[in-house]
Write a protein that holds these residues in place. Structure first.
Motif, mmCIF file in Angstrom:
data_model
loop_
_atom_site.group_PDB
_atom_site.id
_atom_site.type_symbol
_atom_site.label_atom_id
_atom_site.label_comp_id
_atom_site.label_asym_id
_atom_site.label_seq_id
_atom_site.Cartn_x
_atom_site.Cartn_y
_atom_site.Cartn_z
ATOM 1 N N UNK A 50 0.818 -1.210 0.000
ATOM 2 C CA UNK A 50 0.000 0.000 0.000
ATOM 3 C C UNK A 50 0.852 1.260 0.000
ATOM 4 N N UNK A 51 2.086 1.151 0.473
ATOM 5 C CA UNK A 51 2.956 2.319 0.531
ATOM 6 C C UNK A 51 3.567 2.698 -0.798
ATOM 7 N N UNK A 52 3.426 1.824 -1.787
ATOM 8 C CA UNK A 52 4.025 2.085 -3.103
ATOM 9 C C UNK A 52 3.089 2.953 -3.931
ATOM 10 N N UNK A 53 3.425 4.221 -4.048
ATOM 11 C CA UNK A 53 2.726 5.142 -4.939
ATOM 12 C C UNK A 53 3.760 5.763 -5.864
ATOM 13 N N UNK A 54 3.305 6.203 -7.015
ATOM 14 C CA UNK A 54 4.228 6.804 -7.977
ATOM 15 C C UNK A 54 4.927 8.010 -7.375
#
Length: 219
Positions: A50-54
């Motif tokens: 969930x922490x992976x954002x662009x």
């Protein structure tokens, strides 16, 4: 030890076909892509998928957000790219360990590959978390399965030097063995941060026992 099938697997960039918007042609672009994937692994270790954002990836990689979008059109494509990157790191490590050990049997070979997977879970940021199948849609599922099939075929090619069967039926059996080991490793690392010793021993022995059982001719 002939590791040609594993080298061929690494040379076939499965993730490029649908995950990458643009395949890097220059060394600088390849380095940028590897930085993006490595940073994703670090973020996954720290805060999960969930922490992976662009935006977070671009910030941590110290690059413009447009650079990330240049490689990956969306978050799902990025996660598929991370999975393939981690798999490639693992296979490269397997090649190194197999050449060092020069195993004499297919059982020893699979055992080394399991030990290497455990090592990767302990030492490569993000590897452990990417071994859980988290996919967003049918296209992502198709891409994951294609990569998994390619890996199993590469392992079958590796074991063929020990007269291990390579027909379609045995590819299915080998795929079951691979998934058995992965599942037991996941349970081991769910039970203990460093991996439960008994479950890791099972992850090594159960798949080999399963394949040995099917090698016995049917009466």
């Amino acid at each position: 030890m002939d590791v040609g099938s594993l080298r061929q697997y690494l040379a076939t960039d499965i993730s490029n076909e649908k995950s990458l918007r643009n395949s890097p042609q220059q060394e600088r672009s390849r380095q940028s892509l590897e930085t993006v994937l490595r940073v994703c692994g670090e973020i996954i270790d720290e805060s999960g998928h969930a922490g992976v954002t662009t935006a977070e990836v671009a910030k941590r990689a110290e690059m413009a957000i447009g650079t990330v979008y240049r490689f990956f059109p969306d978050r799902i494509a990025l996660m598929l790219g991370v999975y393939q990157y981690m798999q490639d790191q693992y296979v490269a490590l397997c090649i190194e360990k197999l050449l060092e050990a020069n195993p004499a049997t297919w059982q020893e070979t699979l055992g080394i590959m399991t030990d290497t997977s455990v090592l990767a879970r302990r030492t490569i940021p993000g590897f452990k978390a990417t071994q859980y199948r988290i996919l967003g849609d049918e296209e992502a599922q198709e891409q994951y399965l294609k990569g998994s099939k390619g890996f199993v075929a590469a392992v079958a090619g590796l074991l063929a030097q020990f007269d291990f069967p390579t027909d379609e039926r045995w590819l299915v059996h080998l795929n079951v063995a691979v998934e058995l080991s992965r599942a037991l490793q996941r349970l081991a690392f769910d039970a203990s941060p460093d991996g439960d010793a008994w479950l890791l021993a099972e992850a090594r022995s159960v798949p080999i026992g399963y394949l040995e059982g099917h090698l016995v001719p049917v009466a």
